[in-house]
Scaffold this active site. Structure first.
Site, PDB file in Angstrom:
ATOM      1  N   LYS A 225     -12.232  -5.474   1.634  1.00 37.53           N
ATOM      2  CA  LYS A 225     -11.751  -4.660   2.748  1.00 37.53           C
ATOM      3  C   LYS A 225     -12.727  -3.506   2.943  1.00 37.53           C
ATOM      4  CE  LYS A 225      -7.951  -1.702   4.240  1.00 37.53           C
ATOM      5  NZ  LYS A 225      -6.547  -1.300   4.013  1.00 37.53           N
TER       6      LYS A 225
ATOM      7  N   ARG B 254     -11.349   7.141   4.032  1.00 41.27           N
ATOM      8  CA  ARG B 254     -11.067   6.187   2.958  1.00 41.27           C
ATOM      9  C   ARG B 254     -12.347   5.640   2.307  1.00 41.27           C
ATOM     10  NH1 ARG B 254      -5.637   5.954   4.158  1.00 41.27           N
ATOM     11  NH2 ARG B 254      -4.905   4.992   6.089  1.00 41.27           N
TER      12      ARG B 254
ATOM     13  N   GLU C   8     -16.356  -7.336  -4.987  1.00 42.09           N
ATOM     14  CA  GLU C   8     -14.937  -7.032  -4.786  1.00 42.09           C
ATOM     15  C   GLU C   8     -14.096  -8.304  -4.865  1.00 42.09           C
ATOM     16  OE1 GLU C   8     -13.044  -4.550  -4.671  1.00 42.09           O
ATOM     17  OE2 GLU C   8     -14.254  -2.790  -4.187  1.00 42.09           O
TER      18      GLU C   8
ATOM     19  N   CYS D 199      -0.148   4.195   1.798  1.00 44.47           N
ATOM     20  CA  CYS D 199      -0.533   5.155   2.853  1.00 44.47           C
ATOM     21  C   CYS D 199       0.560   5.466   3.868  1.00 44.47           C
ATOM     22  CB  CYS D 199      -1.813   4.709   3.554  1.00 44.47           C
ATOM     23  SG  CYS D 199      -1.788   3.019   4.158  1.00 44.47           S
TER      24      CYS D 199
ATOM     25  N   CYS E 219       0.853  -1.182   0.000  1.00 43.18           N
ATOM     26  CA  CYS E 219       0.000   0.000   0.000  1.00 43.18           C
ATOM     27  C   CYS E 219       0.891   1.236   0.000  1.00 43.18           C
ATOM     28  CB  CYS E 219      -0.931   0.012   1.212  1.00 43.18           C
ATOM     29  SG  CYS E 219      -2.388   1.047   0.906  1.00 43.18           S
TER      30      CYS E 219
ATOM     31  N   ARG F 134      -3.758   2.571  12.764  1.00 45.96           N
ATOM     32  CA  ARG F 134      -3.334   3.862  12.186  1.00 45.96           C
ATOM     33  C   ARG F 134      -2.414   4.593  13.137  1.00 45.96           C
ATOM     34  NH1 ARG F 134      -9.057   5.440   9.229  1.00 45.96           N
ATOM     35  NH2 ARG F 134      -9.039   3.626   7.845  1.00 45.96           N
TER      36      ARG F 134
ATOM     37  N   LYS G 149     -11.798  -8.324   5.625  1.00 43.55           N
ATOM     38  CA  LYS G 149     -11.215  -7.490   6.672  1.00 43.55           C
ATOM     39  C   LYS G 149     -12.159  -6.338   6.982  1.00 43.55           C
ATOM     40  CE  LYS G 149      -7.566  -4.205   7.313  1.00 43.55           C
ATOM     41  NZ  LYS G 149      -6.475  -3.484   6.745  1.00 43.55           N
TER      42      LYS G 149
ATOM     43  N   CYS H 158      -4.153   5.969   0.461  1.00 45.69           N
ATOM     44  CA  CYS H 158      -3.603   4.725  -0.087  1.00 45.69           C
ATOM     45  C   CYS H 158      -3.272   4.830  -1.577  1.00 45.69           C
ATOM     46  CB  CYS H 158      -4.578   3.580   0.159  1.00 45.69           C
ATOM     47  SG  CYS H 158      -4.951   3.344   1.919  1.00 45.69           S
TER      48      CYS H 158
END
Ligand code: PBG
Ligand code: ZN
Length: 327
Positions: free
Chosen positions: A198, A220, A236, A125, A123, A208, A251, A133
Site C-alpha cells: 500500500k 502517512r 512489503e 484511522c 485500521c 478520506r 493499492k 492508522c
C-alpha cells in the site's frame, strides 16, 4: 519474418465477432469486491460528494443496497465503518468494540445474505482522534503498541462473521499479530487479505473525505510504502507472505500495474488490486467535462488491471457492474 503485404493484422480485427473471439474477456462480476461505507443511523443513504454513485449507508440501507449488486453477480464487499465521532480516542479503541458499526454491519449483512463474501478493512484511522492508522505516543506513531489494537479489531470482525479481514494500517508485523490473535481464538477459517503493498499515494483524497479519516497533522509517509522505491514495495508483500497472509493486495491499482505483475509472478497467492477513490473520481471528472466516455474508460482500465495479474478487483465500479460492463 513475414511482413506486409503478406501479414495484415487488420484481418484479425475486421468484425466485432472476430474481435470478441480473440480479445481477452473483461473480468466477470464474481471477481469484484465492492467497498462500502457504513455509518450510524437509520434509513440513511448519504451521497459522498467526491465519489458520485457511492454513499454512506446506515446498516438497514446497506443491506438494501446489496440486493441489486448481488443480482448483478458481484458477491463480495469490503466494509468500512464511520463510527460516531464522539467515540474516537487516542488509541482508536472503538475499532474493536463488538457492538461497533462494522461489527453490527457484518452481522446484518451475513444474516440477510449468508452467502455474501464479507471482508472488513482493519485500521484505526477512522477511530483515532488524530486520524492516524496507529497509536500515537509522545508525538510518534508507534508501531508495536498499535499491533494489539489491530489484532483485537480483526478478531472482533471475525467473531461478527466476516469471511476475511484486511489490515490496511501498514504497521510492521501486523499480519503476524493478526494471524496469531485469530489462531488463539481458533478462528482458523478467517481469510487474511493483507493490504500488502500500500503506497503513500496522493490518490486517496476522495476516500478520506468519505471516511472523514484524514490525519489532523502530518501525513502517512512514515508507514505507507514510498512509491519511488520498488524494492520496498516488493519486500512489503514478501514479508506479509512470510507472516501468513492468504491474499495480497496492491493499492492503488492503475499507477502500479508493473508491481502487480511482478508480485503475481513471485508469489502465487491470490492478488487483489484496490482501484482507489482517486482513480474512480478521475474517470468521473473526465467524463463530466465531456472529455471521455465513462464506460469505455472504465472498461479499458479494468481490463488493464486483470491483464497485469490481478485476481480480485476491489472497485467502486462494482455496484454499477451491469451498467458499465454489460451495456
Ligand atoms: C485507511 C484506508 C485508506 C484507504 C483504504 N483504507 C486511506 C488512507 O490510507 O489514507 C483508501 C481507499 C481509497 O482511496 O479508495 N487505512
Ligand atoms: Zn488507516
Amino acid at each position: 519474418m513475414n511482413t506486409f503485404p503478406d501479414v495484415r493484422l487488420r484481418r484479425l480485427r475486421r468484425t466485432p465477432q472476430l474481435r470478441a473471439m480473440l480479445n481477452q474477456a473483461l473480468p466477470g462480476p464474481e471477481r469484484f469486491m465492492w467497498p462500502v461505507f457504513v455509518r450510524e443511523g437509520e434509513g440513511v443513504a448519504e451521497p459522498i460528494d467526491s465519489m458520485p454513485g457511492q454513499f454512506r449507508y446506515s446498516i438497514d440501507k446497506v443491506v438494501d443496497a446489496i440486493a441489486p449488486v448481488w443480482a448483478s453477480g458481484v458477491k463480495s464487499v469490503l466494509v468500512f465503518g464511520l463510527p460516531d465521532p464522539a467515540t474516537k480516542d487516542e488509541c482508536g479503541n472503538a475499532a474493536a468494540d463488538s457492538a461497533g458499526i462494522v461489527q453490527r454491519a457484518v452481522r446484518a449483512l451475513k444474516s440477510a445474505y449468508p452467502e455474501l463474501v464479507v471482508f472488513t478493512d482493519v485500521c484505526l484511522c477512522a477511530y483515532t482522534s488524530h486520524g492516524h492508522c496507529g497509536v500515537i505516543r509522545n508525538g510518534n506513531i508507534e508501531n508495536d503498541p498499535s499491533l494489539q489494537h489491530l489484532a483485537n479489531t480483526a478478531v472482533s470482525h471475525a467473531l461478527a462473521g466476516a469471511d476475511g479481514v484486511a489490515p490496511s494500517a501498514m504497521m510492521d508485523g501486523q499480519v503476524a499479530a493478526i494471524r496469531d490473535a485469530l489462531a488463539k481464538e481458533e478462528l482458523h477459517d478467517t481469510i487474511l487479505m493483507s493490504y500488502s503493498t500500500k503506497f503513500a499515494s496522493s490518490m486517496y483524497g476522495p476516500f478520506r473525505d468519505a471516511e472523514q479519516s484524514a490525519p489532523q497533522e502530518g501525513d502517512r509517509q512514515s508507514y505507507q510504502a514510498p512509491y519511488a522505491d520498488l524494492d520496498q514495495a516488493l519486500r512489503e508483500s514478501e514479508l506479509d507472505v512470510a507472516e501468513g497472509a492468504d491474499m495480497l493486495m496492491v493499492k492503488p491499482a492503475l499507477f502500479y500495474l508493473d508491481i502487480v505483475h511482478q508480485i503475481k509472478q513471485r508469489h502465487r497467492l491470490p492478488l487483489a488490486v484496490y482501484n482507489v477513490s482517486g482513480e474512480y473520481a478521475m474517470h468521473i471528472a473526465m467524463a463530466e467535462r465531456g472529455w471521455g466516455d465513462l464506460n469505455a474508460m472504465v472498461r479499458e482500465s479494468t481490463l488493464a488491471m486483470a491483464r497485469a495479474g490481478a485476481d480480485i478487483i476491489i472497485s467502486y465500479w462494482a455496484n454499477q457492474y451491469e451498467k458499465i460492463f454489460q451495456d
